[in-house]
Design an enzyme around this catalytic site. Structure first.
Site, PDB file in Angstrom:
ATOM      1  CG  ASN A 156      -3.010 -12.411  -6.382  1.00 13.81           C
ATOM      2  OD1 ASN A 156      -2.441 -11.396  -6.331  1.00 13.81           O
ATOM      3  ND2 ASN A 156      -2.486 -13.600  -6.447  1.00 13.81           N
ATOM      4  CD  GLU A 252       7.899 -12.633  -1.444  1.00  8.88           C
ATOM      5  OE1 GLU A 252       7.916 -13.542  -1.967  1.00  8.88           O
ATOM      6  OE2 GLU A 252       8.482 -12.248  -0.381  1.00  8.88           O
ATOM      7  CB  CYS A 286       2.156 -16.134  -6.067  1.00  7.50           C
ATOM      8  SG  CYS A 286       2.134 -15.672  -4.279  1.00  7.50           S
TER       9      CYS A 286
HETATM   10  N1  LIG Z   1       5.000 -14.303  -4.914  1.00  9.03           N
HETATM   11  C1  LIG Z   1       3.827 -13.570  -4.545  1.00  9.03           C
HETATM   12  O1  LIG Z   1       3.653 -13.366  -3.595  1.00  9.03           O
HETATM   13  C2  LIG Z   1       2.790 -13.361  -5.557  1.00  9.03           C
HETATM   14  C3  LIG Z   1       3.124 -13.355  -6.825  1.00  9.03           C
HETATM   15  N2  LIG Z   1       2.329 -13.119  -8.188  1.00  9.03           N
HETATM   16  C4  LIG Z   1       2.629 -13.163  -9.362  1.00  9.03           C
HETATM   17  O2  LIG Z   1       2.076 -11.981  -9.828  1.00  9.03           O
HETATM   18  C5  LIG Z   1       1.550 -12.464 -11.256  1.00  9.03           C
HETATM   19  C6  LIG Z   1       0.038 -11.991 -11.322  1.00  9.03           C
HETATM   20  O3  LIG Z   1      -0.397 -10.448 -10.891  1.00  9.03           O
HETATM   21  P1  LIG Z   1      -0.374  -9.425 -11.947  1.00  9.03           P
HETATM   22  O4  LIG Z   1      -1.061  -8.254 -11.287  1.00  9.03           O
HETATM   23  O5  LIG Z   1      -0.963  -9.848 -13.263  1.00  9.03           O
HETATM   24  O6  LIG Z   1       1.100  -9.075 -12.137  1.00  9.03           O
HETATM   25  P2  LIG Z   1       1.864  -7.986 -13.026  1.00  9.03           P
HETATM   26  O7  LIG Z   1       3.318  -8.288 -12.788  1.00  9.03           O
HETATM   27  O8  LIG Z   1       1.416  -7.870 -14.438  1.00  9.03           O
HETATM   28  O9  LIG Z   1       1.453  -6.881 -12.066  1.00  9.03           O
HETATM   29  C7  LIG Z   1       1.747  -6.307 -10.991  1.00  9.03           C
HETATM   30  C8  LIG Z   1       1.723  -4.819 -10.653  1.00  9.03           C
HETATM   31  O10 LIG Z   1       2.822  -4.365 -11.340  1.00  9.03           O
HETATM   32  C9  LIG Z   1       2.349  -3.294 -12.128  1.00  9.03           C
HETATM   33  N3  LIG Z   1       3.263  -3.071 -13.216  1.00  9.03           N
HETATM   34  C10 LIG Z   1       2.934  -3.850 -14.465  1.00  9.03           C
HETATM   35  N4  LIG Z   1       4.002  -3.243 -15.536  1.00  9.03           N
HETATM   36  C11 LIG Z   1       5.151  -2.580 -14.456  1.00  9.03           C
HETATM   37  C12 LIG Z   1       6.157  -2.140 -14.544  1.00  9.03           C
HETATM   38  N5  LIG Z   1       6.567  -2.247 -15.941  1.00  9.03           N
HETATM   39  N6  LIG Z   1       6.839  -1.393 -13.830  1.00  9.03           N
HETATM   40  C13 LIG Z   1       6.194  -1.435 -12.581  1.00  9.03           C
HETATM   41  N7  LIG Z   1       5.180  -1.993 -12.507  1.00  9.03           N
HETATM   42  C14 LIG Z   1       4.330  -2.637 -13.349  1.00  9.03           C
HETATM   43  C15 LIG Z   1       0.840  -3.733 -12.475  1.00  9.03           C
HETATM   44  O11 LIG Z   1       0.211  -2.460 -12.770  1.00  9.03           O
HETATM   45  P3  LIG Z   1      -0.982  -2.652 -13.515  1.00  9.03           P
HETATM   46  O12 LIG Z   1      -2.190  -3.624 -13.076  1.00  9.03           O
HETATM   47  O13 LIG Z   1      -1.510  -1.295 -14.028  1.00  9.03           O
HETATM   48  O14 LIG Z   1      -0.722  -3.305 -14.808  1.00  9.03           O
HETATM   49  C16 LIG Z   1       0.560  -4.115 -11.032  1.00  9.03           C
HETATM   50  O15 LIG Z   1       0.335  -3.083 -10.083  1.00  9.03           O
HETATM   51  C17 LIG Z   1       1.760 -13.840 -11.243  1.00  9.03           C
HETATM   52  O16 LIG Z   1       2.839 -14.367 -11.943  1.00  9.03           O
HETATM   53  C18 LIG Z   1       1.849 -14.350  -9.779  1.00  9.03           C
HETATM   54  O17 LIG Z   1       2.486 -15.323  -9.522  1.00  9.03           O
HETATM   55  C19 LIG Z   1       0.911 -12.678  -7.518  1.00  9.03           C
HETATM   56  C20 LIG Z   1       0.774 -12.503  -6.273  1.00  9.03           C
HETATM   57  C21 LIG Z   1       1.749 -12.893  -5.245  1.00  9.03           C
HETATM   58  O1  LIG Z   2      -0.472 -13.593  -3.977  1.00  8.58           O
HETATM   59  C1  LIG Z   2      -0.829 -14.791  -3.620  1.00  8.58           C
HETATM   60  O2  LIG Z   2      -0.735 -15.514  -4.244  1.00  8.58           O
HETATM   61  C2  LIG Z   2      -0.685 -14.691  -2.115  1.00  8.58           C
HETATM   62  O3  LIG Z   2       0.392 -14.233  -1.588  1.00  8.58           O
HETATM   63  C3  LIG Z   2      -1.025 -16.094  -1.806  1.00  8.58           C
HETATM   64  O4  LIG Z   2      -1.436 -15.891  -0.213  1.00  8.58           O
HETATM   65  P1  LIG Z   2      -2.357 -17.213   0.310  1.00  8.58           P
HETATM   66  O5  LIG Z   2      -1.443 -18.408   0.295  1.00  8.58           O
HETATM   67  O6  LIG Z   2      -2.243 -16.678   1.822  1.00  8.58           O
HETATM   68  O7  LIG Z   2      -3.602 -17.286  -0.407  1.00  8.58           O
END
Ligand SMILES: NC(=O)C1=CN([C@@H]2O[C@H](COP(=O)(O)OP(=O)(O)OC[C@H]3O[C@@H](n4cnc5c(N)ncnc54)[C@H](OP(=O)(O)O)[C@@H]3O)[C@@H](O)[C@H]2O)C=CC1
Ligand SMILES: O=C(O)[C@H](O)COP(=O)(O)O
Length: 476
Positions: A156, A252, A286
């Site tokens: 994202n 995170e 997130c």
């Molecule tokens: N708290 C925070 O700051 C944030 C949290 N999020 C959370 O992330 C989720 C959405 O993001 P999304 O990208 O779909 O999340 P994912 O957990 O699916 O993927 C995140 C990263 O991890 C990689 N990945 C996938 N499987 C593995 C594994 N087994 N071991 C190591 N790395 C792996 C992915 O690679 P690949 O793309 O190749 O699958 C990607 O680079 C939501 O739940 C959201 O809440 C998102 C942004 C911020």
């Molecule tokens: O991954 C997320 O969702 C971000 O950490 C949120 O960032 P923002 O609140 O600055 O949009």
């Protein structure tokens, strides 16, 4: 037909191709936008070896010199804001204005990291501050790099959430293995290119691409990794927690941030913040507001204002700067639809009807959501907002704290004392008053508790997390 561009990985200062590639399609129209490499385990080993070999020299580089590289990277990134912003918009279906501002925000973050990094020094302590007998002891406490940092970013914010790991790691003297999200990998590789062009020595930053489901487990279990900095789903985060053993980690993860609206709140202002918080980037943040907990007395009025505001959100193409754009995949849209169906079947009142065309879902607000509905607890990562009516603030606190997540919450009220009392009781990392939940500004601490994360990010906090203390005690 124009040739599809292939993006390679930076390993030990060279751009390398693998035997197999992954095609990246745009979530906007499914058009092919490029190919990235599907790395093998052997190639990952090579990247790790390159990082390890570069470590000794990089940690010896004076911090002001490391800072110069970051300043240069910020300058180069900002210069390419339109080009990189466009690719980012196409790759993750983020509206163009937000994509360009993500690039600019990231340049600011890198610059601030350089400034902050030169001020993160250690301290000197004298023993007699604890006991008279230790008067002659002097501790020189410094910060040292962790070593090889594995930085894994989600789809994202493929530029910002990558740089917010890479830049603090580098200024702290670490070397980095960077795994961008597959959907977002092109943006991540352009960022890698920017750091390389800024003058990083070979091996200090290495990119590794490939599907997380294929190379993820191998990466996180790799013996050469000294620190894992991950943003993404709780599912993968928990796996990292399990395999990391005694390795330090920074996670995170997901969230279910609530907006708590009390009866004395300025409802217009609350509704504007809630709509911005819940629906920007179609709820794929997130920190998005993922439920509203509103006191019954003002619930009808708030729902009415929300309905109007949500109906006026524009829906469509990121390149028209629509506010609601296609979700990252059909699978993601199917999941959102599942949550909607469950809520509607259990009696939620549909305020804005969420139409769907492929992975584009119109924004939806659901009133009278009850605690037996999945949407009350699960993270949709899509443009839907449940309203849960509560009798008082205590019920709001109770529902907030029952969540498995603990990222952020927002309180809307004119009574600051009451807001502070409620904030004390909320089990989350950050509470915002009369404002939407959000990560920024990027120098503030950003953390989740419970299933929302481990450790603290935010520029200074990230540098501290990715460095360790080393103490030398002199006996005078
Ligand atoms: N708290 C925070 O700051 C944030 C949290 N999020 C959370 O992330 C989720 C959405 O993001 P999304 O990208 O779909 O999340 P994912 O957990 O699916 O993927 C995140 C990263 O991890 C990689 N990945 C996938 N499987 C593995 C594994 N087994 N071991 C190591 N790395 C792996 C992915 O690679 P690949 O793309 O190749 O699958 C990607 O680079 C939501 O739940 C959201 O809440 C998102 C942004 C911020
Ligand atoms: O991954 C997320 O969702 C971000 O950490 C949120 O960032 P923002 O609140 O600055 O949009």
């Amino acid at each position: 037909m124009a040739e599809i561009k292939e993006y390679k990985n930076l390993i030990n200062g060279e751009w390398k191709e693998s035997k197999e590639q992954i095609t990246i399609y745009s979530p906007i129209d499914n058009k092919e936008i490029g190919k990235v490499q599907a790395m093998t385990h052997k190639e990952i080993d090579d990247a790790m070896a390159a990082a390890k070999a570069a470590m000794k020299a990089w940690r010896e580089v004076p911090i002001v010199e490391r800072a110069k590289v970051l300043y240069k990277a910020a300058e180069l990134l900002e210069k390419r804001k339109d080009e990189i912003g466009e690719i980012l918009a196409e790759e993750v279906a983020k509206n163009l204005k937000s994509a360009v501002s993500e690039v600019v925000r990231t340049a600011d973050l890198i610059r601030y990291t350089a400034e902050e990094g030169i001020r993160v020094h250690g301290e000197v302590m004298k023993g007699d501050t604890f006991e008279a007998a230790s008067k002659n002891k002097l501790a020189i406490i410094r910060r040292e790099p962790m070593g090889v940092v594995l930085a894994i970013a989600p789809f994202n914010y493929p530029i910002n959430l990558s740089a917010s790991k890479i830049a603090p790691a580098l200024i702290g003297g670490n070397v980095v293995i960077f795994k961008p999200p597959t959907q977002g990998a092109i943006s991540g590789l352009l960022l890698t290119q920017v750091f390389e062009e800024a003058g990083l020595p070979k091996g200090v930053l290495n990119s590794v691409t490939g599907k997380g489901s294929v190379i993820g487990d191998y990466l996180i279990a790799h013996p050469d990794v000294n620190f894992i900095n991950f943003t993404g789903s709780t599912e993968v985060g928990e796996k990292i927690g399990e395999v990391s053993g005694m390795k330090p980690i920074l996670l995170e993860l997901g969230g279910k941030d609530a907006a708590i609206v009390l009866e004395d709140a300025d409802l217009e202002k609350a509704a504007s913040e809630i709509v911005a918080g819940a629906f920007s980037y179609s709820g794929q943040r997130c920190t998005a507001i993922k439920r509203v907990l509103v006191e019954e007395k003002v619930a009808d009025k708030l729902a009415e204002i929300l309905e109007k505001k949500v109906n006026s959100l524009s829906v469509g193409d990121p390149f028209d700067n629509a506010e609601i754009t296609p979700l990252i995949s059909n699978k993601a849209a199917d999941f959102v639809e599942e949550l909607i169906d469950d809520a509607v079947n259990k009696g939620a009142k549909v305020i804005n009807h969420p139409k769907r065309e492929g992975n584009l879902i119109w924004p939806g607000v659901f009133d009278n959501v009850t605690l037996d509905m999945r949407i009350a607890w699960e993270e949709p990562f899509g443009p839907v907002l449940p309203i849960i009516r509560v009798k008082d603030e205590n019920e709001a606190i109770e529902i907030n704290n029952k969540s498995e997540y603990g990222l952020q919450a927002a309180i809307f009220t004119k009574d600051t004392t009451r807001a502070l009392e409620i904030a004390d009781k909320l089990e989350v990392g950050t509470v915002h008053m009369n404002n939407k939940t959000q990560r920024g500004p990027d120098n503030f601490p950003f953390l989740g508790i419970k299933k929302s994360g481990v450790g603290v990010q935010g520029i200074r906090y990230s540098i501290e997390s990715m460095t360790k203390l080393k103490s030398v005690v002199i006996n005078i």
